[in-house]
Each structure stands twice: as C-alpha cells, then as structure tokens.
Motif scaffolding. Structure first.
Motif, PDB file in Angstrom:
ATOM      1  N   ASN A   1      14.105   6.274  -7.060  1.00  0.00           N
ATOM      2  CA  ASN A   1      13.223   5.131  -7.236  1.00  0.00           C
ATOM      3  C   ASN A   1      12.866   4.659  -5.931  1.00  0.00           C
ATOM      4  O   ASN A   1      11.615   4.209  -5.674  1.00  0.00           O
ATOM      5  N   LEU A   2      13.808   4.544  -4.948  1.00  0.00           N
ATOM      6  CA  LEU A   2      13.291   4.142  -3.509  1.00  0.00           C
ATOM      7  C   LEU A   2      12.307   5.076  -3.014  1.00  0.00           C
ATOM      8  O   LEU A   2      11.449   4.475  -2.249  1.00  0.00           O
ATOM      9  N   SER A   3      12.445   6.487  -3.078  1.00  0.00           N
ATOM     10  CA  SER A   3      11.520   7.383  -2.852  1.00  0.00           C
ATOM     11  C   SER A   3      10.036   7.011  -3.478  1.00  0.00           C
ATOM     12  O   SER A   3       9.222   7.049  -2.496  1.00  0.00           O
ATOM     13  N   LYS A   4      10.054   6.730  -4.580  1.00  0.00           N
ATOM     14  CA  LYS A   4       8.789   6.418  -5.293  1.00  0.00           C
ATOM     15  C   LYS A   4       8.017   5.158  -4.649  1.00  0.00           C
ATOM     16  O   LYS A   4       7.086   5.283  -4.438  1.00  0.00           O
ATOM     17  N   ILE A   5       8.898   4.254  -4.248  1.00  0.00           N
ATOM     18  CA  ILE A   5       8.274   3.053  -3.789  1.00  0.00           C
ATOM     19  C   ILE A   5       7.889   3.337  -2.603  1.00  0.00           C
ATOM     20  O   ILE A   5       6.683   2.893  -2.024  1.00  0.00           O
ATOM     21  N   ALA A   6       8.588   3.932  -1.787  1.00  0.00           N
ATOM     22  CA  ALA A   6       8.184   4.592  -0.264  1.00  0.00           C
ATOM     23  C   ALA A   6       7.007   5.195  -0.352  1.00  0.00           C
ATOM     24  O   ALA A   6       5.978   5.003   0.405  1.00  0.00           O
ATOM     25  N   ASN A   7       6.703   6.064  -1.247  1.00  0.00           N
ATOM     26  CA  ASN A   7       5.867   6.993  -1.240  1.00  0.00           C
ATOM     27  C   ASN A   7       4.464   6.002  -1.734  1.00  0.00           C
ATOM     28  O   ASN A   7       3.226   6.155  -0.975  1.00  0.00           O
ATOM     29  N   ASP A   8       4.633   5.030  -2.445  1.00  0.00           N
ATOM     30  CA  ASP A   8       3.391   4.101  -2.966  1.00  0.00           C
ATOM     31  C   ASP A   8       3.228   3.246  -1.604  1.00  0.00           C
ATOM     32  O   ASP A   8       1.840   2.957  -1.445  1.00  0.00           O
ATOM     33  N   LEU A   9       3.966   2.778  -1.029  1.00  0.00           N
ATOM     34  CA  LEU A   9       3.760   1.993   0.336  1.00  0.00           C
ATOM     35  C   LEU A   9       3.049   2.899   1.379  1.00  0.00           C
ATOM     36  O   LEU A   9       1.940   2.447   2.076  1.00  0.00           O
ATOM     37  N   ARG A  10       3.351   4.037   1.385  1.00  0.00           N
ATOM     38  CA  ARG A  10       2.657   4.818   2.688  1.00  0.00           C
ATOM     39  C   ARG A  10       1.062   5.278   2.166  1.00  0.00           C
ATOM     40  O   ARG A  10       0.258   5.072   2.679  1.00  0.00           O
ATOM     41  N   LEU A  11       1.106   5.236   0.801  1.00  0.00           N
ATOM     42  CA  LEU A  11      -0.441   5.116   0.409  1.00  0.00           C
ATOM     43  C   LEU A  11      -1.220   4.091   0.435  1.00  0.00           C
ATOM     44  O   LEU A  11      -2.413   4.061   0.867  1.00  0.00           O
ATOM     45  N   LEU A  12      -0.654   2.916  -0.242  1.00  0.00           N
ATOM     46  CA  LEU A  12      -1.344   1.747  -0.022  1.00  0.00           C
ATOM     47  C   LEU A  12      -1.607   1.377   1.557  1.00  0.00           C
ATOM     48  O   LEU A  12      -2.593   0.456   1.636  1.00  0.00           O
ATOM     49  N   ALA A  13      -0.753   1.837   2.589  1.00  0.00           N
ATOM     50  CA  ALA A  13      -1.082   1.464   3.868  1.00  0.00           C
ATOM     51  C   ALA A  13      -1.816   2.506   4.461  1.00  0.00           C
ATOM     52  O   ALA A  13      -2.040   2.233   5.832  1.00  0.00           O
ATOM     53  N   SER A  14      -2.280   3.556   3.940  1.00  0.00           N
ATOM     54  CA  SER A  14      -2.857   4.599   4.516  1.00  0.00           C
ATOM     55  C   SER A  14      -3.965   4.443   5.171  1.00  0.00           C
ATOM     56  O   SER A  14      -4.938   3.367   4.813  1.00  0.00           O
ATOM     57  N   GLY A  15      -4.481   5.008   6.390  1.00  0.00           N
ATOM     58  CA  GLY A  15      -5.698   4.701   7.059  1.00  0.00           C
ATOM     59  C   GLY A  15      -5.162   4.246   8.438  1.00  0.00           C
ATOM     60  O   GLY A  15      -5.027   5.317   9.074  1.00  0.00           O
ATOM     61  N   PRO A  16      -5.713   3.193   8.966  1.00  0.00           N
ATOM     62  CA  PRO A  16      -6.184   2.256   8.274  1.00  0.00           C
ATOM     63  C   PRO A  16      -7.752   2.143   7.948  1.00  0.00           C
ATOM     64  O   PRO A  16      -8.079   1.585   7.161  1.00  0.00           O
ATOM     65  N   LEU A  17      -8.403   2.985   8.620  1.00  0.00           N
ATOM     66  CA  LEU A  17      -9.785   2.992   8.454  1.00  0.00           C
ATOM     67  C   LEU A  17     -10.456   4.071   7.331  1.00  0.00           C
ATOM     68  O   LEU A  17     -11.507   3.987   6.835  1.00  0.00           O
ATOM     69  N   THR A  18      -9.374   5.135   7.224  1.00  0.00           N
ATOM     70  CA  THR A  18      -9.814   6.285   6.272  1.00  0.00           C
ATOM     71  C   THR A  18      -9.182   6.473   5.255  1.00  0.00           C
ATOM     72  O   THR A  18      -9.076   7.417   4.435  1.00  0.00           O
ATOM     73  N   GLY A  19      -8.189   5.457   4.735  1.00  0.00           N
ATOM     74  CA  GLY A  19      -7.056   5.667   3.649  1.00  0.00           C
ATOM     75  C   GLY A  19      -7.288   4.306   2.749  1.00  0.00           C
ATOM     76  O   GLY A  19      -8.321   3.700   2.699  1.00  0.00           O
ATOM     77  N   PHE A  20      -6.420   3.936   1.953  1.00  0.00           N
ATOM     78  CA  PHE A  20      -6.668   2.969   1.045  1.00  0.00           C
ATOM     79  C   PHE A  20      -6.475   1.444   1.776  1.00  0.00           C
ATOM     80  O   PHE A  20      -7.338   0.803   1.457  1.00  0.00           O
TER      81      PHE A  20
END
Length: 475
Positions: free
Chosen positions: A285-304
């Motif tokens: 569960n922690l790893s899933k949350i960490a994955n989500d945070l990395r996606l949501l913060a991706s970029g900053p200009l070319t990601g989510f």
C-alpha cells in the motif's frame, strides 16, 4: 594479540585475551561468516532481560547461589545498556536455530559475572555459561521469547509513525477538499475527482494497515519461556515458569502469558508469518501511494504537475535545477525489501521439521529488518513528503475543464449516444464539452453549472438528481 586456550568436547581453541566471549562463540564466528551483520541491538537487550529474570528466579527457588545470581543480573543490566554489544559477535544468520547467539550472550555474561565476583577476568571462571547463566533455559524458549519482546517494542514504534502518517493524510484530505482534478483509470482521463478524495483514500488504507498490524502483534504477548528444548519443560520447574513470567511482565509492562500448549509454540512459527504478511500488505500500500505521488508530481512542465513534493535535494549531477521525488522513491525500495523479506520468512516457516523450526535466525533477521526499515521509512515519508505537499490548484482545474472526461457527468442528461458525439467532437477539435453543449442546445448554462459543479461531479447531491428527473434530453 594475546590469547588464552579454552577447551570443549570438540577440542581446544585460541580465544583473544580481551574477549568476554568463549569457545562456543569462537566456533560460531568461524563457522558462519555469512552476512557480516551482527545481532540486532534490541534483540540483545531482550535476551539480556530474560537472562536477568532467569537468574533472579533461579535464586529465589533455591537453584542458584545468591551471589552468582547478583553478578549475572548486574552483567545482564550492563548488557541491556549496550555495554557489551561489541562482544556479541556471531553473525545474524547462523545454523543451530540460534544456539550460537544464546551461547554468545551466556558466555559474555558468565565471564563478566566472574569478573564482578573476583575483580579480574583472568583465571578459570567461577560462573558457568551453561550450568548457571543458562539454568532452567534452552535456546528454544529463550530466543523466541526474546524475539516476541523485541517485536512488541518495534511494533509499538511502527504503529506510532503510522498514526502520524494517517494524521497527515487526513490533514491533506481536508486541505485539498475543494481542489478539483481529473481522475484517471488505465492512466487515461476518466472523470473528475477532488484531490482531497484521493488523499482520503490513502488515509483509509493506512488506517486499515494500522489496525491489521495492531491486531496481529497482540499474539506476541503469548510466550514460551519455560518450555525449554521442545516444549515439554524438561529442566524447568513449574515454580520457575510462574515466577519468571511475573518478572518479565514487571520489566516490560506487556500483558505476557505462557502459551497453553508449549509444544505448539515451540515448533510452529505461524505468528511470524502472519505478522510479516501484515507488513507486506502495508509495504504494498505504501508503494502504491508512493507511485501515485511520483506520477502526480511528474514534470514539472511535461508531466501531470498536479502536486508539488517538497524539494529535498538536487536531483542530478549533470542537469542543473533538477529535483527528483527521492522520498517516494526510497519508500518504493523499502517496500520491495519488505515484500522480499516476507517471502523469505514464508519459506523459512514452512521448512520447520517436527519439534523445532531451525530456520529461526533467517526468519528473525528478516522480520526485524522489515520492522526497522518500515518504521524509518514511514517516518521520512510522512515528515519529508506528505507534510509538505502543495497542490497546483489552477493547473488541476484547467486539466478538468479541457478534458473530455467530464462528458460522463453529462451522459445521464443527454444520453450515451449524444454524449459520445460530444466527446468525439471535443477530441477532434479541442472545443470544450461545455461549449459544444451550449452551441448545440443540449443543456443550458444554468444546467451545466449544476452538472459540472465540483461537488456535484465528485459527490453527486440533490441538485443533480432533481435536474436529472426534469431534464433528460434524449432524442
């Protein structure tokens, strides 16, 4: 270096003069140069506590000379303070089901007790590691009992940091309650969701993890002290079993009790596999949350680029200004290790034979590591990632307004076929769903305001239901 010669039934061996351990420890060091990792300090403390309680109990029931008991207890108290950690030299993974560790501690306590009694470490010891320090005991009840005490301590710390993480996630749930963003399934735009709802889901799963762990570790209060070698209690009197557990309760404040079936608790290790499985679920569960945070913060200009993680350190030796999501990344890696540890523990638990599982050392080593790295990891995850997250509110809203995903909210009011037509045009032309609806007269401005309201899209209420009853425009 100067040496002394010690003997056992296998022969003679040189022991460094400055060592408090003796020949059995020296043989173990020679036999098991495996990981280079020594016994976890907390496990040493727990074993020392048991040795102290055993010495006191054996004196009270008339089996051990009071002066020897006092010396052993004094040496054990010193060991609890960490004074003799450098003398516990056997490898964490060893053959013999933990006998090497038990004897390493017995020998150090015996030689230190001799020194306390005689004022010197020199000469033939007047305290026997086996006969007196190990009196009424076996490796097979001392080590498991010490493991239970150690895990209870470590579980308390893990649960404390999990509670803090849960609190921080709830804070973010409330802080981001009005931040509308696109939800995604299959990594494709789906329908709107509030950022606070995402963090609320994280809080829920961490709360379940906390409850699972707290429930699983309760069984560690059941111990096997006095079971001796195989659970029959040979060489441990009934009054010894009664008194020593009282002393351990007094020292630890845990509601300890001896197992109803000492043979069962001696040969079966399902408690460890159950606890490890709760740690594995937490890690997933922690790893899933960490994955989500990395996606949501991706970029900053070319990601989510929907959230900002706290900047913890420069991210590249070659790319100036780059900042990486290092805290979620380390949480992922910790999780992988814990998941692997759980597999090792499962294999080791299955490998037991008859009255004893001799694979205890690798089970214990992996379980202690899982508790330790999860506790440290959850602490930094909460303090260095979750607490400092901010939302890019306007960017989140722009993505919602430009997404075709909101057509799903319109679907019940205009029908699937019309909604599909709207979506197709929006994708092809870049014209917004709202604009197409207004241009074609599918819905009015007032109706769209209700349907596309942040709360209405993410938590349908009465207004949307009333509108649906009155204005279903399906041609």
């Amino acid at each position: 270096m100067k040496y002394r010669i010690e003997s056992d039934f296998l022969g003679d061996k040189q022991i460094p003069n400055n060592a408090y351990y003796s020949i059995q420890t020296a043989r173990a060091v020679e036999n098991f140069p495996i990981t280079g990792e020594k016994t976890h300090p907390e496990l040493i403390r727990s074993i020392a506590l048991i040795k102290k309680a055993a010495a006191k109990t054996n004196a009270e029931i008339g089996l051990l000379d009071e002066s020897v008991s006092i010396a052993i207890r004094k040496a054990a108290e010193e060991m609890e303070l960490g004074m003799w950690d450098n003398q516990i030299v056997v490898d964490a993974i060893q053959g013999g089901a933990g006998t090497s560790l038990n004897m390493n501690i017995n020998e150090v306590l015996a030689n230190r007790a001799h020194e306390l009694l005689k004022g010197t470490k020199e000469g033939q010891s007047v305290v026997s590691a086996n006969t007196q320090v190990n009196m009424s005991q076996s490796t097979n009840d001392v080590i498991p009992t010490a493991v239970h005490l150690t895990l209870l301590n470590m579980a308390g710390r893990l649960c404390a940091v999990l509670k803090r993480l849960h609190e921080q996630l709830v804070i973010k749930e409330n802080e981001f309650d009005d931040v509308i963003k696109m939800g995604r399934t299959h990594l494709q735009d789906a329908i709107p969701i509030r950022l606070g709802q995402e963090f609320g889901a994280y809080a829920c799963v961490i709360k379940r993890d906390l409850n699972r762990i707290e429930k699983a570790v309760q069984q560690l209060n059941t111990i096997s002290i006095g079971a001796t070698a195989i659970g029959t209690g040979l060489n441990a009197r009934g009054d010894y079993r009664e008194k020593i557990i009282d002393y351990l309760i007094e020292e630890t404040n845990y509601p300890l009790e001896n197992a109803e079936n000492l043979v069962d608790i001696t040969q079966n290790t399902d408690r460890y596999t159950e606890i490890s499985s709760t740690l594995k679920i937490l890690a997933i569960n922690l790893s899933k949350i960490a994955n989500d945070l990395r996606l949501l913060a991706s970029g900053p200009l070319t990601g989510f680029n929907e959230i900002n993680l706290p900047a913890r350190q420069p991210g590249s030796s070659i790319m100036p200004g780059k900042v990486n999501p290092v805290i979620p990344e380390v949480m992922n890696q910790i999780s992988f290790q814990v998941i692997g540890n759980d597999h090792t523990i499962s294999l080791a638990s299955e490998a037991g034979q008859l009255e004893l599982n001799v694979m205890g050392p690798v089970m214990v080593s992996n379980l202690l590591q899982s508790f330790a790295i999860l506790t440290n990891g959850v602490h930094v995850f909460s303090a260095f990632a979750i607490e400092g997250i901010t939302a890019n509110v306007e960017h989140c809203r722009e993505l919602v307004e430009s997404s075709v995903g909101i057509v799903t909210a319109i679907n019940p009011h205009v029908g699937y076929e019309v909604a599909s037509k709207i979506a197709k045009e929006a994708l092809a032309t870049g014209v917004s769903v709202r604009s197409i609806c207004l241009r074609e007269g599918y819905l009015s401005e007032k109706e769209l305001d209700i349907i596309l309201d942040t709360k209405e899209m993410t938590e349908p209420g009465i207004a949307g239901l009333e509108l649906l009853r009155k204005t279903v425009r399906i041609s």
